[in-house]
Design an enzyme around this catalytic site. Structure first.
Site, short mmCIF file in Angstrom:
data_model
loop_
_atom_site.label_atom_id
_atom_site.label_comp_id
_atom_site.label_asym_id
_atom_site.label_seq_id
_atom_site.Cartn_x
_atom_site.Cartn_y
_atom_site.Cartn_z
N ASN A 1 0.99 -1.25 -0.11
CA ASN A 1 0.00 -0.13 -0.25
C ASN A 1 0.87 0.78 -0.13
O ASN A 1 0.00 2.44 0.11
CB ASN A 1 -0.68 -0.15 0.60
CG ASN A 1 -0.35 -0.64 2.09
OD1 ASN A 1 0.47 -1.12 2.71
ND2 ASN A 1 -0.45 0.87 3.64
N HIS B 1 -13.67 0.56 -1.30
CA HIS B 1 -12.88 1.48 -1.53
C HIS B 1 -12.15 2.18 -2.40
O HIS B 1 -11.21 3.33 -1.96
CB HIS B 1 -13.77 2.97 0.17
CG HIS B 1 -12.34 2.40 1.08
ND1 HIS B 1 -11.85 3.53 0.69
CD2 HIS B 1 -12.28 1.13 2.12
CE1 HIS B 1 -10.49 3.31 1.80
NE2 HIS B 1 -11.02 1.57 2.38
N THR C 1 -26.21 -7.57 10.15
CA THR C 1 -27.27 -6.89 9.00
C THR C 1 -26.65 -6.93 8.69
O THR C 1 -25.81 -5.83 8.08
CB THR C 1 -28.26 -6.42 9.77
OG1 THR C 1 -29.16 -6.74 10.69
CG2 THR C 1 -29.14 -5.93 8.88
N CYS D 1 -3.41 4.61 7.58
CA CYS D 1 -3.73 3.91 8.69
C CYS D 1 -3.02 4.30 9.74
O CYS D 1 -2.88 4.17 10.87
CB CYS D 1 -4.30 2.31 8.17
SG CYS D 1 -5.21 2.34 7.52
#
Length: 395
Positions: free
Chosen positions: A155, A212, A248, A337
């Site tokens: 990354n 994303h 959910t 991050c």
């Protein structure tokens, strides 16, 4: 797609949502709002959207739909892959092999398992270009090795790891073993935009993906799990996702994710990637022409088209980032991050960069909405910023 007079060069951190993705999501935020676990029509309308997206990911992975598990993102997918294998293992202390430049979603999981005494971890070192070799992995095999996890694309520096070769080597190793099969996981978050993620081609058992990073929504990801791979859930409270990931289902995000994956197969996507590479190469050549005493981090060839990680000698990267932001440019000094940390990038240090050079790095990652003018505007600004920061550093 972005704010007026702002130029976005941080696509490795996140990408703007594609208009087609947004259009696909909107009905599931309004009329098709049902819970995908409900049996009535509202629920069935929702689950139909989920099923279409699961099929899209299955096509992308070259798998069956039953091998696709939706998660909240790639970090959760990485956690599920690694912890799931360890929970399923019958060994007292199973062994994991990873590289020393992995994303924190892999490294921190491994370190925590090691700290808790639940697993033994070996970290394969990369070379000065940021590449891990097949031999480096092979040398770390033990009788109790159950998992190898190596990211597809780094990354920070954009290097493409030899995942297919590692996978083929692991298969040969497994042919020799009577027990304790070794499973192979790759975090493909940064590779999905540019490289094949067909599981059979890569010879992998698990693949993590994020919405994303491919012009889809945030808060959604997936884990491909090859049929027969033994993993156990580490969260509880529901039957969703074949009992491996309760909760959910985030239907609008899942639908958007599926659409984003579909768009990866468009002819336009290939042209976009060609354009991105051309822009990236142009930017690097222009930086070189300015003689800014800059060094490219990572392998020049084995890297994705979007990534340019550059160390500018004798500057502080965080200061450069802030000054560029004031000029309207969004870049990064490493992985998003880790942006709250003042520590030098573990990836750049693994390349044998000094702490000073690692702190002077900028990660510039381009996307399909960038233009030649964006490049020209950046090149006009960066020499002034570098010069100013070097003067400050010399005082």
């Amino acid at each position: 797609m972005v704010q007026k007079n702002k130029i976005y060069f941080d696509h490795a951190a996140t990408t703007p949502i594609d208009p087609e993705v947004l259009r696909a999501m909107l009905p599931y935020m309004k009329e098709n709002f049902g819970n995908a676990s409900s049996l009535h029509t509202f629920g069935q309308d929702a689950v139909n959207g989920v099923d279409r997206s699961r099929d899209a990911l299955a096509l992308f992975f070259g798998s069956s739909a039953q091998e696709v598990i939706f998660t909240s993102g790639a970090s959760e997918a990485d956690n599920l892959a690694i912890i799931g294998i360890i929970k399923a293992s019958k060994l007292e202390k199973p062994h994991i092999i990873t590289s020393n430049i992995e994303h924190p979603a892999v490294l921190e999981v491994c370190k925590n398992l090691e700290k808790e005494g639940k697993a033994e971890i070996s970290y394969a070192k990369v070379d000065k270009k940021g590449l891990v070799s097949v031999e480096a992995i092979k040398k770390l095999f033990k009788d109790n090795t159950v998992l190898v996890t190596v990211m597809y694309v780094n990354n920070e520096i954009g290097t493409i790891q030899p995942i297919r070769d590692i996978g083929k080597m692991i298969e040969k190793e497994n042919e020799k073993r009577k027990n304790n099969k070794i499973y192979f996981h790759t975090d493909a978050v940064q590779g999905a935009n540019y490289l094949t993620c067909n599981a059979d081609y890569l010879h992998v058992d698990m693949i993590s993906l994020s919405g994303h990073k491919i012009y889809g929504p945030k808060g959604i990801g997936a884990l491909y799990v090859r049929r027969g791979t033994p993993i156990k859930a580490f969260q509880y409270g529901g039957h969703q996702e074949y009992g491996l990931r309760p909760g959910t289902l985030n239907v609008p995000a899942i639908v958007g994710f599926g659409k984003a994956v579909e768009l990866l197969g468009d002819k336009k996507h290939k042209k976009d990637n060609e354009k991105i590479k051309k822009l990236r190469d142009t930017l690097w050549h222009k930086i070189e022409e300015k003689k800014l005493n800059a060094v490219l981090n990572g392998d020049e060839e084995q890297r994705v088209p979007s990534n340019l990680n550059v160390s500018f000698k004798n500057i502080e990267g965080e200061s450069a980032l802030l000054m560029l932001d004031m000029e309207g440019f969004a870049v990064s000094t490493g992985s998003a991050c880790a942006s709250g940390s003042l520590l030098a990038s573990h990836v750049l240090l693994a390349l044998d960069l000094s702490h000073l050079d690692a702190h002077g790095s900028l990660r510039i990652t381009l996307g399909k909405y960038n233009t030649e003018k964006d490049i020209d505007d950046f090149v006009k600004v960066i020499p002034k910023i570098v010069s100013k920061l070097r003067k400050i550093a010399s005082q």
